[in-house]
Design a protein around this motif. Sequence first.
Motif, short mmCIF file in Angstrom:
data_model
loop_
_atom_site.label_atom_id
_atom_site.label_comp_id
_atom_site.label_asym_id
_atom_site.label_seq_id
_atom_site.Cartn_x
_atom_site.Cartn_y
_atom_site.Cartn_z
N ASP A 156 7.56 6.99 -16.87
CA ASP A 156 8.13 6.02 -15.92
C ASP A 156 7.31 5.97 -14.63
N ALA A 157 6.93 7.15 -14.16
CA ALA A 157 6.12 7.21 -12.93
C ALA A 157 4.77 6.54 -13.12
N GLN A 158 4.18 6.72 -14.31
CA GLN A 158 2.89 6.08 -14.59
C GLN A 158 3.01 4.56 -14.59
N VAL A 159 4.11 4.06 -15.17
CA VAL A 159 4.35 2.60 -15.17
C VAL A 159 4.48 2.08 -13.74
N ASN A 160 5.21 2.82 -12.90
CA ASN A 160 5.37 2.41 -11.50
C ASN A 160 4.04 2.39 -10.77
N VAL A 161 3.20 3.37 -11.04
CA VAL A 161 1.86 3.39 -10.42
C VAL A 161 1.05 2.19 -10.88
N ASP A 162 1.09 1.92 -12.19
CA ASP A 162 0.35 0.76 -12.71
C ASP A 162 0.83 -0.54 -12.08
N ASN A 163 2.15 -0.66 -11.92
CA ASN A 163 2.70 -1.86 -11.29
C ASN A 163 2.30 -1.95 -9.82
N SER A 164 2.27 -0.83 -9.13
CA SER A 164 1.83 -0.82 -7.74
C SER A 164 0.38 -1.25 -7.62
N ILE A 165 -0.43 -0.82 -8.56
CA ILE A 165 -1.84 -1.22 -8.55
C ILE A 165 -1.97 -2.73 -8.76
N LEU A 166 -1.12 -3.27 -9.63
CA LEU A 166 -1.13 -4.73 -9.83
C LEU A 166 -0.71 -5.45 -8.55
N ASP A 167 0.29 -4.90 -7.86
CA ASP A 167 0.71 -5.51 -6.59
C ASP A 167 -0.42 -5.47 -5.57
N TYR A 180 0.83 -1.21 0.00
CA TYR A 180 0.00 0.00 0.00
C TYR A 180 0.87 1.26 0.00
N TRP A 181 1.89 1.30 0.87
CA TRP A 181 2.71 2.51 0.93
C TRP A 181 3.60 2.65 -0.29
N ASN A 182 3.91 1.54 -0.95
CA ASN A 182 4.59 1.65 -2.25
C ASN A 182 3.68 2.34 -3.26
N TRP A 183 2.40 1.99 -3.22
CA TRP A 183 1.43 2.64 -4.11
C TRP A 183 1.33 4.13 -3.78
N VAL A 184 1.26 4.45 -2.49
CA VAL A 184 1.18 5.85 -2.07
C VAL A 184 2.40 6.62 -2.57
N TYR A 185 3.58 6.04 -2.40
CA TYR A 185 4.81 6.71 -2.85
C TYR A 185 4.80 6.90 -4.36
N ASP A 186 4.49 5.85 -5.10
CA ASP A 186 4.47 5.96 -6.56
C ASP A 186 3.43 6.97 -7.03
N TYR A 187 2.30 7.03 -6.35
CA TYR A 187 1.26 8.00 -6.69
C TYR A 187 1.77 9.42 -6.46
N ASN A 188 2.49 9.64 -5.37
CA ASN A 188 3.05 10.97 -5.10
C ASN A 188 4.13 11.34 -6.09
N LEU A 244 11.28 14.13 -4.14
CA LEU A 244 11.25 12.67 -4.23
C LEU A 244 11.88 12.02 -3.01
N LYS A 245 12.99 12.60 -2.54
CA LYS A 245 13.65 12.04 -1.36
C LYS A 245 12.77 12.15 -0.13
N LEU A 246 12.09 13.30 0.01
CA LEU A 246 11.20 13.47 1.16
C LEU A 246 10.05 12.48 1.10
N ARG A 247 9.45 12.33 -0.05
CA ARG A 247 8.33 11.37 -0.17
C ARG A 247 8.80 9.94 0.11
N LYS A 248 10.00 9.62 -0.34
CA LYS A 248 10.54 8.28 -0.08
C LYS A 248 10.74 8.06 1.43
N LEU A 249 11.27 9.07 2.10
CA LEU A 249 11.47 8.96 3.55
C LEU A 249 10.14 8.85 4.28
N GLN A 250 9.15 9.61 3.83
CA GLN A 250 7.83 9.55 4.48
C GLN A 250 7.19 8.18 4.27
#
Length: 478
Positions: free
Chosen positions: A235-246, A178-186, A454-460
Amino acid sequence: MKKVYLLFIFVLCASSTWGQTLTDIDTDKIFSLEDYLAWVREHHPVARQALLLQVEADAELMKARGNFDPKLYGDYEQKSFDGKNYFQIGEAGVGIPTWFGADLKASYNWTDGIFLNEEATLPDAGQIVAGINMPLLQGMMFDERRAQVQQAQLIQELNAADRRALFNDLLMDAVEVYWNWVYDYNVLQIFQEALDLAQQRFEITRESFFQEDMPAIDTLEAFIQVQNRLVDLADAQVNVDNSILDISNFLWYEEVLPLKIIAPLRPEALAVFESPDYDNQVATWINNLETIHPDLQAIQAKQEQLEIKERLKREYLKPRLDAEYNFLSGGFDFLYTSNGDDAQLSALLTDNYKWGLTFNFPLFLRKERAGLQLVQIEQLSTQYKFNNKEWEIENKITMLFQQLETTEQQIAVSEDMLQNYRTLLAAENEKFRFGESSIFLLNSREQKLIESQLKLRKLQADYKKLQSKVAWAAGQLQ
């Protein structure tokens, strides 16, 4: 919760694409972590598998208690030859095992025939037998039947611990996804905003070129930046799509198929929520690991099962001495006398009975002593396993909590850095407006700002995961 169900039925249809662009998303449709985990707890196959452990434990206990079920039995034998009725021998009765080791029985016996053994001869009306078989040494205080019931009761504790461990691991996996999805969405939002700014700058630069205020090379620089942002956004859109699949791996419905998130659903906001009592909570978990962690509870239940097994093995070291006593009747009369005297209770105790003793004892007890030794070795091994597991869990909780505190400090520094980068970018924009800067320097400042975001969102996102990981390490995700 009903809203969530309806939302999944009508909105979370099994779609193969991310239905809308980021700008089309309705910000009111938030799929919160709480609703997500509630769905996982109710519908995921592993969660349902975990619930079966309780059913299995109940079945094991029923099976063990079946050793104490009363049993009906019957036996009939007849021989006839050359027109002669040699014998007829029949018995029917009920046996009743008891928790105290004794076996009770009541039966009705009848015989007939011209070639009966004298021992088998009974009154014409048959004979009722009421008896008891009682172990006097081995099996008197404890036996295999009682051991099986006690071990089955511990299976309930063992399976309950296993069920909690399954839920703990399942929810940790679900939370991390879930938090991977949140990060990729951000990240997608950040690059969408960066693309919008790059497009605006390109339009301004092109207009300035047409007005001969800026050279063509600046227009090309601005256009290249737009292209870079398009690549980053893709690239970000692909990561979001992959997170949704996860995430779809955890969104089962009616054991049929996983569902997939589509717009207008979005995750909850990525923010840091501090718990003022978190230090005390972690300390409480560490001090009570033996009673709260499912893995340790499972090992303790296994150790208790071994203690029962050891007690049974010690029982086998005793000699086997069983006594059986049966009250006999004449027909249906337990006070029966054949000499014509009045019926008396003494006839039941002194005349109408059958009793016996059975004894056996292995001289060397090698099998029994070896069996006890093997159980004691297994107990010692289990204790070593418990001590090692407890220490591993305590260290894991401490390590994750230290990472949590460090990440919290890094977030504070990153927030200050982000604000400083915003200030630098704003200053560079002002210089650019007055012709004292260039597109290259402006893009460089903006790139640093994006990297900081990006670094801040990753840390959060990592901070949120670590909060759950500390609870997971303590076995408290349920």
